[in-house]
Enzyme design. Sequence first.
Site, short mmCIF file in Angstrom:
data_model
loop_
_atom_site.label_atom_id
_atom_site.label_comp_id
_atom_site.label_asym_id
_atom_site.label_seq_id
_atom_site.Cartn_x
_atom_site.Cartn_y
_atom_site.Cartn_z
NE ARG A 60 11.73 12.60 34.83
CZ ARG A 60 12.26 11.45 35.09
NH1 ARG A 60 11.73 10.66 36.01
NH2 ARG A 60 13.34 11.04 34.44
CD GLU A 85 20.61 30.64 43.02
OE1 GLU A 85 20.63 29.85 42.06
OE2 GLU A 85 21.62 31.12 43.51
#
Length: 178
Positions: A99, A122
Amino acid sequence: MIFSDKKIMESIETKKIVIEPFRRDCLGTNSYDVHLGKWLAMYKDQVLDARKHNEIEHFEIPETGFVLHPGILYLGVTEEYTETHNAVPFLEGKSSVGRLGIDIHATAGKGDVGFCNTWTLEISCTQPVRVYTGMPIGQLIYFAVEGEIERYYNLKTDAKYNTRTEKPVESMMWKNKF
């Protein structure tokens, strides 16, 4: 099937799952929360080449945090070192992190049975966002394995990510033959 909190604890007690450091309050109903370690890395070159060793630069996240920017791939690492000997571990981002527009893995969310290490993340983001060492970043979910294992990851001589590390590790794609 996904392991429940009780099954995760049972596997920790029998050393089938190792989490260091382990904090009981990070154990959810069917997952374990992991945290962003103090190291990030960025590739030195803007153009990456799958056939060559692309070098990275490591840097520590300052106490004031570090601002991630869109369009840059950051490699991060979990604070937690893990071992999984009886299940397939999956690392997913926490919804609160998503979010904020942060993705913690491009493709490598699944570990192998026998994976023993910290997790390289990553990291990318959709807008600038400040991150901090120790913030909850993801959750490990454990899936049961059906059948016997022939080659555990930590016993494979050709495994590319077996060396224990506290820092993010760059792609080892260049070690593949193609």
